[in-house]
Design a protein around this motif. Sequence first.
Motif, PDB file in Angstrom:
ATOM      1  N   ALA A  17       0.829  -1.213   0.000  1.00  0.00           N
ATOM      2  CA  ALA A  17       0.000   0.000   0.000  1.00  0.00           C
ATOM      3  C   ALA A  17       0.859   1.257   0.000  1.00  0.00           C
ATOM      4  O   ALA A  17       0.575   2.214  -0.733  1.00  0.00           O
ATOM      5  CB  ALA A  17      -0.931  -0.009   1.215  1.00  0.00           C
ATOM      6  N   MET A  18       1.920   1.274   0.807  1.00  0.00           N
ATOM      7  CA  MET A  18       2.797   2.454   0.828  1.00  0.00           C
ATOM      8  C   MET A  18       3.535   2.628  -0.489  1.00  0.00           C
ATOM      9  O   MET A  18       3.707   3.756  -0.973  1.00  0.00           O
ATOM     10  CB  MET A  18       3.793   2.346   1.982  1.00  0.00           C
ATOM     11  N   ALA A  19       3.973   1.512  -1.080  1.00  0.00           N
ATOM     12  CA  ALA A  19       4.666   1.604  -2.360  1.00  0.00           C
ATOM     13  C   ALA A  19       3.724   2.102  -3.459  1.00  0.00           C
ATOM     14  O   ALA A  19       4.104   2.930  -4.300  1.00  0.00           O
ATOM     15  CB  ALA A  19       5.263   0.250  -2.732  1.00  0.00           C
ATOM     16  N   LEU A  20       2.484   1.618  -3.458  1.00  0.00           N
ATOM     17  CA  LEU A  20       1.506   2.101  -4.436  1.00  0.00           C
ATOM     18  C   LEU A  20       1.210   3.577  -4.225  1.00  0.00           C
ATOM     19  O   LEU A  20       1.080   4.350  -5.194  1.00  0.00           O
ATOM     20  CB  LEU A  20       0.213   1.293  -4.320  1.00  0.00           C
ATOM     21  N   HIS A  21       1.118   3.989  -2.980  1.00  0.00           N
ATOM     22  CA  HIS A  21       0.892   5.404  -2.667  1.00  0.00           C
ATOM     23  C   HIS A  21       2.026   6.256  -3.229  1.00  0.00           C
ATOM     24  O   HIS A  21       1.792   7.319  -3.834  1.00  0.00           O
ATOM     25  CB  HIS A  21       0.784   5.582  -1.156  1.00  0.00           C
ATOM     26  N   LYS A  22       3.259   5.814  -3.065  1.00  0.00           N
ATOM     27  CA  LYS A  22       4.412   6.532  -3.611  1.00  0.00           C
ATOM     28  C   LYS A  22       4.353   6.575  -5.137  1.00  0.00           C
ATOM     29  O   LYS A  22       4.793   7.543  -5.765  1.00  0.00           O
ATOM     30  CB  LYS A  22       5.714   5.868  -3.155  1.00  0.00           C
ATOM     31  N   ALA A  23       3.787   5.508  -5.722  1.00  0.00           N
ATOM     32  CA  ALA A  23       3.668   5.430  -7.178  1.00  0.00           C
ATOM     33  C   ALA A  23       2.476   6.216  -7.710  1.00  0.00           C
ATOM     34  O   ALA A  23       2.252   6.264  -8.920  1.00  0.00           O
ATOM     35  CB  ALA A  23       3.556   3.974  -7.612  1.00  0.00           C
ATOM     36  N   GLY A  24       1.674   6.824  -6.822  1.00  0.00           N
ATOM     37  CA  GLY A  24       0.529   7.609  -7.259  1.00  0.00           C
ATOM     38  C   GLY A  24      -0.723   6.800  -7.492  1.00  0.00           C
ATOM     39  O   GLY A  24      -1.641   7.250  -8.186  1.00  0.00           O
ATOM     40  N   ILE A  25      -0.793   5.606  -6.893  1.00  0.00           N
ATOM     41  CA  ILE A  25      -1.944   4.721  -7.061  1.00  0.00           C
ATOM     42  C   ILE A  25      -2.678   4.612  -5.730  1.00  0.00           C
ATOM     43  O   ILE A  25      -2.084   4.298  -4.699  1.00  0.00           O
ATOM     44  CB  ILE A  25      -1.500   3.326  -7.539  1.00  0.00           C
ATOM     45  N   ASP A  26      -3.966   4.847  -5.753  1.00  0.00           N
ATOM     46  CA  ASP A  26      -4.773   4.760  -4.534  1.00  0.00           C
ATOM     47  C   ASP A  26      -4.940   3.298  -4.123  1.00  0.00           C
ATOM     48  O   ASP A  26      -5.214   2.436  -4.955  1.00  0.00           O
ATOM     49  CB  ASP A  26      -6.145   5.397  -4.785  1.00  0.00           C
ATOM     50  N   ALA A  27      -4.774   3.034  -2.833  1.00  0.00           N
ATOM     51  CA  ALA A  27      -4.921   1.670  -2.332  1.00  0.00           C
ATOM     52  C   ALA A  27      -5.634   1.695  -0.991  1.00  0.00           C
ATOM     53  O   ALA A  27      -5.362   2.553  -0.148  1.00  0.00           O
ATOM     54  CB  ALA A  27      -3.556   0.998  -2.191  1.00  0.00           C
ATOM     55  N   VAL A  28      -6.538   0.745  -0.803  1.00  0.00           N
ATOM     56  CA  VAL A  28      -7.223   0.566   0.476  1.00  0.00           C
ATOM     57  C   VAL A  28      -6.889  -0.829   0.977  1.00  0.00           C
ATOM     58  O   VAL A  28      -7.015  -1.817   0.243  1.00  0.00           O
ATOM     59  CB  VAL A  28      -8.745   0.733   0.345  1.00  0.00           C
ATOM     60  N   VAL A  29      -6.441  -0.927   2.244  1.00  0.00           N
ATOM     61  CA  VAL A  29      -6.097  -2.204   2.854  1.00  0.00           C
ATOM     62  C   VAL A  29      -7.301  -2.723   3.625  1.00  0.00           C
ATOM     63  O   VAL A  29      -7.873  -2.010   4.461  1.00  0.00           O
ATOM     64  CB  VAL A  29      -4.886  -2.055   3.796  1.00  0.00           C
ATOM     65  N   HIS A  30      -7.682  -3.966   3.374  1.00  0.00           N
ATOM     66  CA  HIS A  30      -8.790  -4.621   4.071  1.00  0.00           C
ATOM     67  C   HIS A  30      -8.204  -5.719   4.954  1.00  0.00           C
ATOM     68  O   HIS A  30      -7.706  -6.731   4.447  1.00  0.00           O
ATOM     69  CB  HIS A  30      -9.789  -5.204   3.069  1.00  0.00           C
ATOM     70  N   GLU A  31      -8.265  -5.502   6.262  1.00  0.00           N
ATOM     71  CA  GLU A  31      -7.659  -6.420   7.231  1.00  0.00           C
ATOM     72  C   GLU A  31      -8.735  -7.110   8.056  1.00  0.00           C
ATOM     73  O   GLU A  31      -9.652  -6.456   8.559  1.00  0.00           O
ATOM     74  CB  GLU A  31      -6.694  -5.648   8.134  1.00  0.00           C
ATOM     75  N   ALA A  32      -8.624  -8.430   8.187  1.00  0.00           N
ATOM     76  CA  ALA A  32      -9.665  -9.198   8.877  1.00  0.00           C
ATOM     77  C   ALA A  32      -9.694  -8.932  10.378  1.00  0.00           C
ATOM     78  O   ALA A  32     -10.757  -8.967  10.995  1.00  0.00           O
ATOM     79  CB  ALA A  32      -9.454 -10.692   8.621  1.00  0.00           C
ATOM     80  N   TYR A  33      -8.543  -8.662  10.963  1.00  0.00           N
ATOM     81  CA  TYR A  33      -8.459  -8.588  12.421  1.00  0.00           C
ATOM     82  C   TYR A  33      -8.447  -7.142  12.918  1.00  0.00           C
ATOM     83  O   TYR A  33      -8.088  -6.223  12.170  1.00  0.00           O
ATOM     84  CB  TYR A  33      -7.195  -9.306  12.907  1.00  0.00           C
ATOM     85  N   PRO A  34      -8.781  -6.934  14.200  1.00  0.00           N
ATOM     86  CA  PRO A  34      -8.660  -5.589  14.769  1.00  0.00           C
ATOM     87  C   PRO A  34      -7.205  -5.196  14.908  1.00  0.00           C
ATOM     88  O   PRO A  34      -6.306  -6.043  14.830  1.00  0.00           O
ATOM     89  CB  PRO A  34      -9.340  -5.723  16.145  1.00  0.00           C
ATOM     90  N   PRO A  35      -6.923  -3.900  15.123  1.00  0.00           N
ATOM     91  CA  PRO A  35      -5.529  -3.422  15.128  1.00  0.00           C
ATOM     92  C   PRO A  35      -4.638  -4.096  16.163  1.00  0.00           C
ATOM     93  O   PRO A  35      -3.441  -4.242  15.932  1.00  0.00           O
ATOM     94  CB  PRO A  35      -5.675  -1.929  15.428  1.00  0.00           C
ATOM     95  N   ASP A  36      -5.193  -4.515  17.292  1.00  0.00           N
ATOM     96  CA  ASP A  36      -4.365  -5.078  18.354  1.00  0.00           C
ATOM     97  C   ASP A  36      -4.283  -6.602  18.310  1.00  0.00           C
ATOM     98  O   ASP A  36      -3.685  -7.222  19.191  1.00  0.00           O
ATOM     99  CB  ASP A  36      -4.903  -4.655  19.724  1.00  0.00           C
ATOM    100  N   ALA A  37      -4.849  -7.231  17.289  1.00  0.00           N
ATOM    101  CA  ALA A  37      -4.850  -8.696  17.201  1.00  0.00           C
ATOM    102  C   ALA A  37      -3.641  -9.166  16.415  1.00  0.00           C
ATOM    103  O   ALA A  37      -3.724  -9.567  15.264  1.00  0.00           O
ATOM    104  CB  ALA A  37      -6.133  -9.195  16.546  1.00  0.00           C
ATOM    105  N   THR A  38      -2.457  -9.083  17.043  1.00  0.00           N
ATOM    106  CA  THR A  38      -1.218  -9.485  16.380  1.00  0.00           C
ATOM    107  C   THR A  38      -0.509 -10.536  17.211  1.00  0.00           C
ATOM    108  O   THR A  38      -0.805 -10.735  18.388  1.00  0.00           O
ATOM    109  CB  THR A  38      -0.281  -8.274  16.181  1.00  0.00           C
ATOM    110  N   ASP A  39       0.432 -11.209  16.591  1.00  0.00           N
ATOM    111  CA  ASP A  39       1.217 -12.237  17.261  1.00  0.00           C
ATOM    112  C   ASP A  39       2.228 -11.545  18.166  1.00  0.00           C
ATOM    113  O   ASP A  39       3.296 -11.138  17.738  1.00  0.00           O
ATOM    114  CB  ASP A  39       1.924 -13.102  16.214  1.00  0.00           C
ATOM    115  N   ALA A  40       1.860 -11.389  19.441  1.00  0.00           N
ATOM    116  CA  ALA A  40       2.650 -10.564  20.350  1.00  0.00           C
ATOM    117  C   ALA A  40       3.958 -11.229  20.772  1.00  0.00           C
ATOM    118  O   ALA A  40       4.865 -10.559  21.247  1.00  0.00           O
ATOM    119  CB  ALA A  40       1.825 -10.225  21.589  1.00  0.00           C
ATOM    120  N   GLY A  41       4.080 -12.542  20.632  1.00  0.00           N
ATOM    121  CA  GLY A  41       5.235 -13.211  21.196  1.00  0.00           C
ATOM    122  C   GLY A  41       6.407 -13.399  20.270  1.00  0.00           C
ATOM    123  O   GLY A  41       7.557 -13.413  20.709  1.00  0.00           O
ATOM    124  N   ALA A  42       6.165 -13.583  18.980  1.00  0.00           N
ATOM    125  CA  ALA A  42       7.233 -13.944  18.066  1.00  0.00           C
ATOM    126  C   ALA A  42       8.054 -12.733  17.653  1.00  0.00           C
ATOM    127  O   ALA A  42       7.568 -11.613  17.613  1.00  0.00           O
ATOM    128  CB  ALA A  42       6.644 -14.621  16.828  1.00  0.00           C
TER     129      ALA A  42
END
Length: 404
Positions: A17-42
Motif C-alpha cells: 500500500a505504501m509503495a503504491l501510494h508513492k507510485a501515485g496509485i490509490d490503495a485501500v487495505v482490508h484487514e480481517a483482524y482488529p488493530p491489536d490482534a497481532t502475534d505478540a510473542g514472536a
Amino acid sequence: MTKAMIIGGGIAGTVTAMALHKAGIDAVVHEAYPPDATDAGAFLVVAANGLEALRTIDAHGPVLEHSFPAEHADFISNTGKRLGRKPIAGSAEGGLGARTIKRATLARVLRDEAVRRGVRIEHGKRLLAAHTGPDGRIVGSFADGGRAVGDVLIGADGIHSLIRRAIDAGAPRPRYTGQTTVCGYARDVASPPDRDAYTMIFGKQAFFGCTTAPDGEVWWFCNAPAEELSKAELAAITAEQWRERLLALFAEDGTPAADIVRATGDSIVATGAYDLLSTPTWSEEGMVIVGDAAHACAPNAAQGASMAIEDGVVLAKCLRDLGGPRSAFAAYEALRRQRVERVATTSAGMVRRNAPGPVGRALRDATLPRRLDRAQGGGGPDWLTGYRIDWDEPVDGAPARGRR
C-alpha cells in the motif's frame, strides 16, 4: 489505474500500500483482524535486502527506530565447541545491516507509517469471495456484509491465502516442514550472548539461536522437530510444558541453550513452520498475490518478511510503469519468481541440515569453520542480501530488471 484493493494488513499488504501510494496509485487495505490482534510473542529479522527495499519508499526509519542490530553470528556445535563467526551481511559501514524486531511491533510501525501517509486501512474486513464484475473491475465481498470494488485486487492474505485459491483452485497447499518454531524471552541469564551478535547452536536434536536486546533481555528461538499441530493446539501448550520439552531436547548438549530456556518465564510462543516452494499461477484477470500468499519460506533463512517487502515494492513499480494489470502482473512475476523460489528452496535445505545424524554432525563441524573463515573475507554482496531495487528505474517487462 485508479484504485487497488489489498486483502491483508500484515507486512506484505501494508508495504504494498505504501509503495503504491508513492507510485501515485490509490490503495485501500482490508484487514480481517482488529488493530491489536497481532502475534505478540514472536520476533523476526528484517535482513539487509528487506531494509533496503523499505528505504526505496522511505519507510525504513520507523523500523530502524524500533529494532536493534546484530553484526555477526557465532556458531556452536552441540558439544559447545565454537565453530566460527560469520559477519551478518549488510552490517558493514554504510549498510543497514539486519535488524531484530517483534512481529507485532513491525506490523504496528508499518501500519502507523502507512496511515500517516494517507493510506486507508479498514479493520474487521474478512474477505469471503472475490470475482470480476461485468465492467472488468474486481468485486470483494466481506463477512460483515460489505462490498468493495477496485481495478485490481492484491492478495496479501498470508500462507493460507483465499486469493491464491480464487486465482487457481488447484493451487498447492502449504507444506509443513516438520518443525515448530518456539520463541521466548529470558532475563538474568548467567552468560548472555554479545549484544551485537547472534549465537547459533547446532543442538543434537534441535537448532537454537539467541541474541541480547539493548535492555539485557535475551531473545531466543528454537526450531524443533515436532508433529504438526493446529494453532489452537499450539496455543493450549503452556510455557511450563514448552520449557520441559525444550530442556529434554537440549539435555545432552554442552551449550547455553538449556540454561537460557530454564531462565525464561511465561513469555513463550510457538508456531508451526510451513513453506510454499512454488505456486504455478500468481495472477488472473485483475487479481495477484504477494508475500506468503505467493511463496513462503521456512523460518531458517530469516527471509520471510524481507521477501514480502521486496514483493510489494516491485509490484508497485510494475503497476506504475506498465499499461494495465495483465502486463504489470506478468512483469512482476518475471522479476520475482526465480528469486523467491530460490530463497524458499535454500531455506528448506537449511531445515534438513540443522539436526543431522552423527556422521552429518561430524562432517558439518569439520567443514563449517573453513566455510566461515571464507565468509569473513567478504567478497561483495551475495545474491540474497545484496539484492537492491532501483525505484527510479522504469519497468519495461524484461525479467532482468531490478535483480542482482
